[in-house]
Motif scaffolding. Structure first.
Motif, PDB file in Angstrom:
ATOM      1  N   SER A 198      47.645  42.317   8.503  1.00 48.90           N
ATOM      2  CA  SER A 198      46.580  43.327   8.900  1.00 48.90           C
ATOM      3  C   SER A 198      47.242  44.526   9.011  1.00 48.90           C
ATOM      4  CB  SER A 198      46.198  42.946  10.337  1.00 48.90           C
ATOM      5  OG  SER A 198      45.269  41.686  10.198  1.00 48.90           O
ATOM      6  N   ASP A 199      48.544  44.698   9.346  1.00 49.20           N
ATOM      7  CA  ASP A 199      49.128  45.855   9.588  1.00 49.20           C
ATOM      8  C   ASP A 199      49.417  46.570   8.125  1.00 49.20           C
ATOM      9  OD1 ASP A 199      51.076  43.644   9.056  1.00 49.20           O
ATOM     10  OD2 ASP A 199      52.676  44.920   9.491  1.00 49.20           O
TER      11      ASP A 199
ATOM     12  N   LEU B 206      46.097  47.926   6.741  1.00 52.01           N
ATOM     13  CA  LEU B 206      45.845  49.141   7.375  1.00 52.01           C
ATOM     14  C   LEU B 206      46.470  50.307   6.827  1.00 52.01           C
ATOM     15  CD1 LEU B 206      44.641  50.722   9.928  1.00 52.01           C
ATOM     16  CD2 LEU B 206      46.595  50.208  11.078  1.00 52.01           C
ATOM     17  N   THR B 207      47.879  50.084   6.688  1.00 51.42           N
ATOM     18  CA  THR B 207      48.574  51.286   6.039  1.00 51.42           C
ATOM     19  C   THR B 207      48.287  51.461   4.495  1.00 51.42           C
ATOM     20  OG1 THR B 207      50.449  50.673   7.455  1.00 51.42           O
ATOM     21  CG2 THR B 207      51.075  51.888   5.968  1.00 51.42           C
TER      22      THR B 207
ATOM     23  N   GLU C 218      45.004  53.263   4.378  1.00 50.53           N
ATOM     24  CA  GLU C 218      45.051  54.616   4.884  1.00 50.53           C
ATOM     25  C   GLU C 218      45.603  55.649   3.728  1.00 50.53           C
ATOM     26  OE1 GLU C 218      46.037  54.367   9.723  1.00 50.53           O
ATOM     27  OE2 GLU C 218      47.583  54.572   8.147  1.00 50.53           O
TER      28      GLU C 218
ATOM     29  N   LEU D 270      43.000  56.081   1.164  1.00 50.62           N
ATOM     30  CA  LEU D 270      42.072  56.965   1.471  1.00 50.62           C
ATOM     31  C   LEU D 270      42.271  58.173   1.289  1.00 50.62           C
ATOM     32  CD1 LEU D 270      40.205  55.218   4.431  1.00 50.62           C
ATOM     33  CD2 LEU D 270      39.399  55.474   2.158  1.00 50.62           C
TER      34      LEU D 270
ATOM     35  N   LEU E 249      40.869  43.065   7.237  1.00 49.74           N
ATOM     36  CA  LEU E 249      40.705  43.254   8.734  1.00 49.74           C
ATOM     37  C   LEU E 249      41.404  44.486   9.017  1.00 49.74           C
ATOM     38  CD1 LEU E 249      40.861  39.753  10.007  1.00 49.74           C
ATOM     39  CD2 LEU E 249      38.802  41.517  10.334  1.00 49.74           C
TER      40      LEU E 249
ATOM     41  N   ARG F 154      39.742  48.637   9.683  1.00 46.91           N
ATOM     42  CA  ARG F 154      40.195  49.434  10.899  1.00 46.91           C
ATOM     43  C   ARG F 154      40.339  51.032  10.296  1.00 46.91           C
ATOM     44  NH1 ARG F 154      40.404  49.794  15.533  1.00 46.91           N
ATOM     45  NH2 ARG F 154      39.243  47.732  15.726  1.00 46.91           N
TER      46      ARG F 154
ATOM     47  N   ASN G 173      38.540  54.324  11.439  1.00 44.40           N
ATOM     48  CA  ASN G 173      39.190  55.317  11.948  1.00 44.40           C
ATOM     49  C   ASN G 173      38.906  56.539  11.042  1.00 44.40           C
ATOM     50  OD1 ASN G 173      40.648  53.716  13.572  1.00 44.40           O
ATOM     51  ND2 ASN G 173      42.345  53.737  12.645  1.00 44.40           N
ATOM     52  N   ALA G 174      38.785  56.505   9.853  1.00 41.54           N
ATOM     53  CA  ALA G 174      38.525  57.801   8.878  1.00 41.54           C
ATOM     54  C   ALA G 174      37.168  57.714   9.199  1.00 41.54           C
ATOM     55  CB  ALA G 174      38.931  57.258   7.460  1.00 41.54           C
TER      56      ALA G 174
END
Ligand SMILES: Nc1ncnc2c1ncn2[C@@H]1O[C@H](COP(=O)(O)OP(=O)(O)OP(=O)(O)O)[C@@H](O)[C@H]1O
Ligand SMILES: Nc1ncnc2c1ncn2[C@@H]1O[C@H](COP(=O)(O)OP(=O)(O)OP(=O)(O)O)[C@@H](O)[C@H]1O
Ligand SMILES: [Mg+2]
Ligand SMILES: [Mg+2]
Lengths: 334, 307, 496, 334
Positions: free
Chosen positions: B184-185, B188-189, B192, B195, B213, B217, B221-222
């Motif tokens: 998941s980490d 996420l990165t 980001e 995006l 997942l 997140r 956040n965005a």
């Protein structure tokens, strides 16, 4: 067992003041530290033999011999680099690159030649590491960390997917037995024997040891520090190349993703064997001992069927126990 | 087997067998779940299971299998994870006359006794079809891979997904340049970063739920949760919950570690009992959307509370 | 054969430390180079050794211009150097340190038996037979390491031998072997460049003397034409009134009382007392056990027997920290290994033992600490004057030594143990140190001065303890003692 | 920018007589090495800004700030340990353990308390590392490698599966913004500021730096080497615990498998910032610079959409280029 890279008889003149255990002197040599280490090893073996019924089977012992080859080869090369007060983090990636290149070339080249190219790749990477470190006076940690990344990338550039050569001749090197002993193990032992002689009995080997002790002195003695640094990293690269080729041949398939974190085990073997990351101190025999200790721990835990995560927990604890036993019997830092 | 330490179910219905489980890695919930399922099923069937973890190292897998052979196991189940093949392992098992059952991962080379696993490409296709239908206007679709590049499970899933979406002129595909590492980490990165270059995405496909997942997140956040929907693979509990809750996580394909693991152990025992078994078995991978998510959540909870 | 140095300049960054040095030495000549700490002696010889390039200037040997780009070039040209700082590889044996570039081989491999034999022969021949070739260099005492350094320079006979303070760590018979060795080399036509702060030695050995001050040659002379006080004046740029301070008033009460202190293999049954405000010398030959005794007093090692009392209360051997709390301080003999933190500034080094003395809340008050350190830099005249912010290992040896003293003075010790505090320190600086120690004693501090320098150990103290082979072999009142009396006891010849 | 823990002007020439660039002196301080480093940084930023259109967007800059937090926190702790001439390989595992424990406890404890327990776990592991290393005088490499294995195992023992707390309060710490700046980034900056003051202005910090330079001298100055070693590893553990908790909160899911090889990035940041693994030399500001350089490289490659394995190849090469630039402008080894 820990002092043969600083060659034979060593008389201790200065006392190590506190916390002193009785020392064992055999034939004028202080062998206490070696003994502590051997004790740890023997303890592990006895533990394994007594607590499991399968440890002393031929099958298992052959496994053990086979399993230590990769770490063993890497550890010898790492030791040479560590003796110069350096470090080589790129070995795991070199293992992957050498393996995949030699597996890839099997289609086009005779097998021995394909394997040789794999080893040559290792030599080449080691050379580049050495030239960067010695030529620009860069920190070995960063250079070889960058190499770790770059070479791993190159392995994927060479082939994104694993390569499994169809020619069964490719497996010979990795799987052949000489009597009960796997050929790769013999190769590894050969490397340790020749490598031990190199470090203790040749001027270049001595220069490498001396560089880690005091590089300024070596320079002032008119010996080229750069040349010997390059040599050290080239040796490490060569060992990694050899390990990669043997591993690919043993597993039968070369993956570009193999070998992650191998460097840690190799370094651990050296340090468990008493090598100092500050350079100048380390022993070929004790490093082999470190390799054996690591393999024994893995084997022991597997034979006991310890569950994976608990294996990890125990493995760490056993390593600590081993170095405490070893440290207690040694005058110097383990 | 004359092995000592058959702790439970002495003489149970499974007979007095010991089954070795060689895991290529346990560093992910899916593979972990597989190992747990096999061992749970072993207990139910009254046989002993011993598992090893190669930490993602093919050579260690080989050693582990050798250690298992030394311990005298009757059969070996290999949960190969992203491993393409392991000829030497299979050869040594063959030489020792020990049957091999592959779970999840089907090896390309070498001889195995039997395989059970998902059709990863099929799951990708399902996700693709769902997205194509869900977003009739099309748009830009991101793909997050787990890596490394030789991970054939991921390759198959993405290939399946792209066979639908990539071929559809309404959609434009952007692959994230770096890998999410199946966690998941990482998801996420990577999301980001994706995006930052492509804020106009309408959907994201991830090679597994864990990454999705994390990506979800990042999207949240965005502030783009209303614009971007997510499609994953695996059926991880948290993903199912997100789908059931009607979030922008809209679909996943069930790749049930529990089911495959249990079936794998049964298959091993069947072989030991001398039964005639199917060589390759594709385990069904139903699509999970908001409609049926709760059902799967209940089933999962049942499994975990059961074991 | 002539060695000629012409117009050599050397700058470090913006700072020029050598301003055009000219030297001339003939075959078979012993040329002494003297100068205060930081004058540039070591820098000059590093240039001669090829270890550092000159910024400007020429070197000529045997009528040939030398272009020394590396130590290797200097070797080839026949120039051998023994550096001020020890350069042995501690992990290697003496043999290997000696023969590092030229280990004997058989069938391509190093023949260790032959190597040890050759190394031992060399040591014996040079008069350093006390050193065993098979020992690891790191296990030797400093003095013996120095012998190995010298032997190393003589593995093959050089044309020019440069000795940078070779005698600083030697005493007694070792010193005699060194002098004999220099004379033998001189007879064989070797040019010897000899750097030393011990002017008596210089007078005895040298054919000619060059005095360097602040990077410039201020005088070229011979022992016959000059005397010690003139040399000192030339070096310092001023006349030193006198070297040792006046006698101090009678000492006060007993402060430190040592009874039957023993550490097996190091020293045995050592008893003595130190009184408030007195300076007591401790003399002995290398290996007499003085340093070990000092470390034991300081709580660094545990005694096997005996007791140490401070103001009547037993001092528990609980490590340096406890000792410092009780008011002890120890300036060790091995500056590099146990005196300085080479990677830190002079300021950090001086403040090391007393960081908590200048706190403001949880933080060190930088201004106050800086002021305290600056005070010390001024008091000891540590050079360069802006050195507080310099890395300490950029300072000359003598200035490093002053910084270490400064560190301990800040701690305000009641008993200060100094182990060879003036080793490698120039005369003017020594006078500073003697003066400071004297001031301390006058203010009530007790000083134990370990020294291998006979003149100093008598001149700077109130009384002298002499150690021989781990035991106190005598005690003399400095006022009446002669060097011969002290020496005799140190070799166990006279009864206490 | 590189020398404030071994404070101001370092007139260094001893080792590199040749290959000397003109030096830049500002207010009596030689700032050349700092400048070289800043040059490398600025070059990277300009490169990123000129060659991509998305670099200077708020979104991207926020990403950058967010993504450097984990490595940044680990790097500060690592620096403290490296200054003592040690190393802490266990940080990645601590990140995993702290994260999963705090996520697991959210169900039973108030969130701040659950997070605090996570950090406390990091403190505890650091303490144990320190006690083993200082108390038994063991090699930091092996002890923390063993800890890496053991703690990873414990993370899995605690929970084999990821834990995703349902309480949205769990996400606050990791995702909150203070103006345009993510709160985790502010925490990281806070750690660097306080940590910088600690190392330069407190007795304990100075002692830690001094120990790496010469531990014997420090010991004889009446400073407890053991106590300060324990402190250093505890600080590293604390940073790792904090990083783990923040990461879990940011991702919203805690995984026992997270954080593999994080230690390498943390060490790389320190060494790129000029720290020496031999101890005694390293700077807080330059380490932060190293963290930024690493993040920039990743970001640059991503914005360019460079394909994964070419990214690896380039990343390694860029790191080498950066340290060569930096080395050229520095007197000492980079
Ligand atoms: N690497 C360096 N960087 C900056 N300054 C240096 C360096 N090496 C030496 N110096 C300076 O050059 C000057 C001369 O030092 P040098 O070591 O040659 O003195 P010396 O005469 O040998 O002193 P001593 O008698 O104390 O050994 C000193 O001021 C010293 O601080
Ligand atoms: N490095 C060493 N190796 C072997 N023996 C040593 C060493 N150092 C000291 N010794 C032994 O310890 C005893 C005392 O040595 P120590 O160095 O304390 O003497 P010292 O009087 O302080 O001489 P120095 O002038 O060297 O300081 C002697 O028996 C000596 O042989
Ligand atoms: Mg000098
Ligand atoms: Mg002494």
């Amino acid at each position: 067992m820990t002092s043969q890279t600083a060659p034979p008889p060593v008389e201790d003149e200065r006392r190590t003041p506190r916390r002193q255990l009785p020392r064992l002197v055999v034939g004028g040599r202080d062998v206490t530290s070696g003994v502590g280490f051997v004790v740890a090893l023997v303890l592990l073996v006895v533990l394994a033999a007594v607590t499991t019924e399968n440890f002393l089977t031929e099958q298992n012992l052959t496994n053990l011999l086979r399993q230590m080859v990769t770490v063993g080869l890497l550890a010898y090369g790492m030791l040479v680099v560590i003796l110069t007060a350096g470090i080589d983090l790129s070995v795991g990636s070199v293992v992957a690159f050498s393996g995949i290149v030699s597996a890839g070339l099997v289609a086009d080249l005779p097998i021995p030649l394909a394997l040789a190219v794999g080893v040559a790749a290792g030599i080449g990477f080691g050379l580049v590491n050495g030239l960067l470190i010695a030529g620009f006076d860069l920190a070995p940690f960063v250079v070889t960390l960058a190499a770790l990344t770059t070479i791993r990338g190159l392995a994927f550039v060479y082939s994104e997917v694993p390569i499994a050569p169809e020619d069964p001749g490719f497996f010979t090197l990795g799987t052949a037995l000489a009597g009960p002993i796997p050929v790769p193990t013999l190769i590894m032992i050969g490397v340790f024997v020749v490598g031990g002689i190199f470090l203790t009995r040749t001027p270049a080997g001595r220069a490498i040891v001396a560089i880690g002790g005091n590089r300024e002195t070596v320079r002032l003695a008119g010996i080229s520090v750069k040349k010997h640094l390059v040599l050290a990293y080239t040796i490490s690269g060569t060992c990694a190349g050899l390990a990669g080729v043997i591993l690919a041949s043993r597993v039968g398939i070369a993956q570009p993703s193999v070998g992650v974190a191998f460097e840690l085990d190799a370094i651990a073997a050296c340090v468990i064997g008493g090598a100092s990351l500050a350079g100048g101190r380390g022993s070929v025999r004790a490093t082999l001992g470190g390799v054996i200790v690591l393999s024994l721990i893995n084997n022991l835990l597997n034979l006991h069927g310890v569950q994976s995560f608990w294996q990890q927990v125990l493995k760490g604890l056993i390593i600590i126990a081993v170095i405490i036993v070893q440290r207690r019997s040694m005058g110097e830092r383990a | 087997s004359d092995d000592s330490g058959n702790t439970s179910g002495e003489g149970g219905e499974g007979g007095d067998y010991t089954v070795g489980v060689a895991n290529f890695t346990l560093g992910g919930p899916y593979f972990n779940g597989m190992d747990t399922a096999i061992r749970a099923q072993a207990e139910e069937r009254g046989v002993e299971a011993i598992s090893t973890d190669a930490n993602g190292d093919a050579a260690k897998l080989a050693s582990d299998v050798e250690d298992l052979i030394s311990r005298g196991v009757d059969a070996v189940i290999i949960s190969g994870g992203p491993l393409e093949s392991a000829p030497a392992v299979l050869n040594s098992l063959d030489a020792a006359g020990i049957p091999v059952v592959l779970v999840d991962r089907q090896f390309q080379t070498g001889e195995y006794t039997s395989w059970l696993g998902p059709d990863n490409e099929r799951i990708g296709v399902q996700d693709g079809e769902f997205i194509a239908e869900y977003l009739p206007d099309g748009g830009k679709v991101g793909v997050i891979k787990g890596g490394p590049a030789d991970n054939s499970i991921g390759l198959a899933r993405t290939e399946g997904f792209l066979s639908v979406i990539g071929a559809d002129p309404r959609f434009e595909v952007v692959e994230a340049p770096d890998f999410g590492g199946w966690g998941s980490d990482g998801g996420l990165t990577v999301m980001e970063n994706l995006l930052a270059s492509h804020p106009d995405l309408v959907a994201v496909f991830c090679e597994n739920d864990a990454m999705c997942l994390g990506a979800q997140r990042a999207i949240e956040n965005a502030g783009l949760s209303d614009q971007i929907v997510l499609a994953g693979v695996d059926g991880q509990l948290e993903a199912l919950e997100a789908i059931a809750a009607g979030s922008n996580y809209v679909v996943t394909g069930l790749n049930s570690a529990d089911e495959i693991g249990r079936l794998g152990l049964d298959r091993a025992l069947d072989i030991l009992e001398g039964e005639d078994v199917e060589k390759d078995t594709v385990v069904d991978s139903p699509q999970i959307t908001q409609e049926n998510a709760q059902e799967h959540i209940d089933r999962l909870n049942e499994i975990t509370s059961g074991s | 054969m002539t060695l000629r140095i012409r117009g050599v300049r050397k700058s470090f960054g913006q700072v020029e430390v050598l301003h055009g040095i000219d030297l001339l030495a003939e075959k078979g000549e012993v040329l002494a180079v003297v100068g205060a700490n930081g004058a540039g002696k070591s820098t000059l010889i590093k240039i001669l050794a090829g270890a550092q390039p000159a910024s400007e200037g020429e070197l000529w040997l045997d009528g040939e211009r030398l272009d020394l780009r590396s130590p290797h070039d200097a070797h080839e040209a026949g120039i051998r150097t023994v550096y001020q700082e020890l350069t042995l590889v501690p992990e290697l044996t003496v043999t290997e340190n000696l023969l590092i570039g030229s280990l004997p081989r058989r069938a391509g491999l190093i023949d260790w038996a032959a190597a040890h034999r050759r190394a031992q022969e060399l040591l014996d021949e040079l008069g350093f037979g006390a050193v065993r070739a098979t020992t690891k260099a790191g296990r030797l005492s400093v003095a013996r390491q120095q012998m190995v350094e010298i032997a190393k320079a003589l593995v093959s006979e050089p044309k020019v031998l440069v000795l940078d303070e070779p005698s600083a760590v030697l005493a007694g018979s070792d010193l005699d072997s060194l002098f004999a060795l220099v004379r033998r080399l001189q007879e064989r036509g070797v040019i010897v460049i000899y750097i030393s702060h011990r002017l008596a030695e210089v007078a005895a050995l040298a054919n000619s003397i060059v005095v360097i001050r602040d990077g410039t040659v201020v005088a070229t002379t011979t022992p016959a034409e000059t005397d010690e006080s003139e040399l000192i004046a030339l070096m310092a740029g001023r006349r030193l009134e006198r070297i040792y301070p006046d006698r101090r008033p009678a000492a006060g009460d007993t402060v430190l009382s040592v009874r039957g202190l023993t550490r097996a293999g190091e020293f045995e049954d050592v008893s003595f007392e130190l009184r408030a405000g007195e300076i007591v010398g401790l003399f002995g030959l290398v290996g007499a056990g003085r340093s070990e005794l000092a470390h034991c007093l300081f709580g660094d090692t545990r005694p096997d027997g005996g007791s140490v009392r401070l103001d009547g209360a037993e001092l528990q051997p609980d490590g340096p920290r406890a000792a410092i709390r009780s008011g002890l301080a120890l300036v060790t003999e091995d500056r590099k290994r146990t005196g300085i933190v080479a990677s830190m500034t002079v300021r950090d080094n001086i403040a090391l033992a007393t960081m908590r003395a200048t706190m403001r809340g949880p933080l060190i008050d930088g201004a106050r600490q800086g002021a305290r350190v600056a005070g010390m830099v001024r008091r000891f005249d540590i050079r360069p004057a802006h050195s507080a912010a310099m890395r300490i290992d950029r300072l000359s040896g003598g200035n490093q030594q002053k910084a270490i003293l400064a560190k301990w003075l800040l701690a305000g010790p009641r008993v200060l143990i100094l182990d060879e505090p003036t080793r490698g320190v120039d005369m003017a600086t020594r006078v500073d140190i003697y003066r400071t120690v004297d001031e301390l004693a006058r203010s009530g501090c007790t000083v134990l001065l370990i020294s291998s320098d006979l003149t100093e150990v008598i001149g700077a103290t109130d009384r002298v303890l002499v150690m021989h082979d781990g035991r106190i072999a005598g005690e003399l009142d400095s006022a009446g003692a002669t060097e011969d009396q002290v020496l005799a006891r140190s070799i166990g010849e006279a009864a206490a």
